[in-house]
Design a protein around this motif. Structure first.
Motif: not given
Length: 331
Positions: A120, A144, A154, A157, A160
């Motif tokens: 991230d 994840l 987070e 996404f 990424w």
């Protein structure tokens, strides 16, 4: 309020995986070897350089006083044994310039040091990490399910893949894409390859479970404790990419026999985290060093019993699969 990184150490040590896929794989013994024990060669190559041993100390911790104490002991062990040490995520030090929990080459001049950052984080923070620690390679970790389970995790996404492409094309040191114990599926490995990544650590289930850890921190989704694919299953699934990329393995590796099994399935090297954490927590540094040096002897012994002089030759070893692995394609 306890430090999240300290919680991770505590729960990682407490967790006992209900299943370890290495127990469902058996190597076929060879009775008449072609080589003397002294001829067995443990050297391997990945991330742009040669290494004397096919295992390394994988990313664990940082960002707290407890993390600093653990990292100092691990750095001493790694320097004395000639193993690569990968620090835990450097994100804590990026947030706090006064953070002293990560080993520095000024204190451990002979240490083969690598480090770790979350996918991230944009490349600029990765470059800052590289400039500050001067690592031999940089792991970019994907976590994840852990992010999804963390209340403070987070939730965005889509960036990424673009971040990973930046790391692959711009980093002055080799980049390794690393899972954190959920197993990296074949499609992800292929995608990483297409984005320019040459080395992945598939880090399967069987060791530290970050789903379990986050659930212990109060998220109460225990039905996800065993999310992901086991280490051996992940390696078996990754076979189509073994000759196209450098595959590293980690996740539930307990001893030299588990290391050899990973190498038989095409891993270039094997990462250990919890097993080393237990060593430095349980024993004085000198004893931990002696145990790890003993593992090098054990690797040679097992390779001799498989009639393999080199790591590459291990790819030819026959094996049996049992239990949950039986449905997987064999040699």
């Amino acid at each position: 309020m306890t430090n999240r990184k300290d919680d991770h150490i505590k729960h990682a040590l407490a967790y006992q995986s209900p299943y370890n896929s290495f127990d469902d794989m058996e190597l076929i013994h060879h009775s008449l070897p072609d080589y003397d024990l002294s001829e067995i060669d443990l050297t391997t190559h990945f991330a742009g350089q040669d290494f004397d041993f096919p295992f390394y100390i994988n990313a664990m911790t940082g960002g707290s006083e407890k993390g600093r104490a653990v990292n100092r002991k691990i750095a001493q062990v790694a320097q004395a044994t000639g193993l690569v040490m990968v620090t835990g995520s450097y994100s804590a030090a990026l947030k706090n310039p006064k953070d002293q929990s990560y080993p520095k080459s000024s204190e451990f001049p002979q240490l083969l040091l690598a480090t770790n950052i979350g996918i991230d984080k944009p490349y600029e923070l990765g470059l800052q990490t590289i400039q500050e620690l001067q690592p031999i390679f940089l792991q970019v970790h994907v976590n994840l399910m852990q992010e999804l389970l963390m209340p403070e995790g987070e939730r965005v996404f889509h960036q990424w893949k673009a971040n990973l492409a930046d790391y692959a094309s711009k980093s002055p040191v080799p980049v390794i894409l690393k899972e954190v114990g959920f197993g990296m599926d074949l499609k992800t490995i292929e995608m990483a390859h297409d984005l320019g990544i040459q080395t992945v650590d598939i880090s399967g289930r069987g060791g530290t479970s970050f789903a379990y850890i986050e659930n212990q921190r109060g998220n109460n989704r225990s039905y996800l404790d065993d999310w992901g694919q086991s280490t051996v299953q992940t390696l078996l699934n990754a076979q189509p990419m073994v000759d196209k990329m450098e595959i590293l393995a980690s996740g539930g590796v307990r001893h030299p026999l588990d290391i050899i099994k990973c190498l038989v399935l095409g891993a270039k090297a094997v990462g250990l985290s919890r097993t080393v954490l237990e060593l430095v927590e349980k024993y004085p540094v000198e004893k931990a060093i002696a145990i790890i040096n003993g593992w090098k002897d054990d690797l040679r012994l097992i390779m001799c019993a498989l009639n393999c002089k080199t790591i590459d030759q291990l790819r030819q070893v026959d094996y049996l699969l049992y239990g949950k692995l039986q449905a997987t394609k064999k040699h």
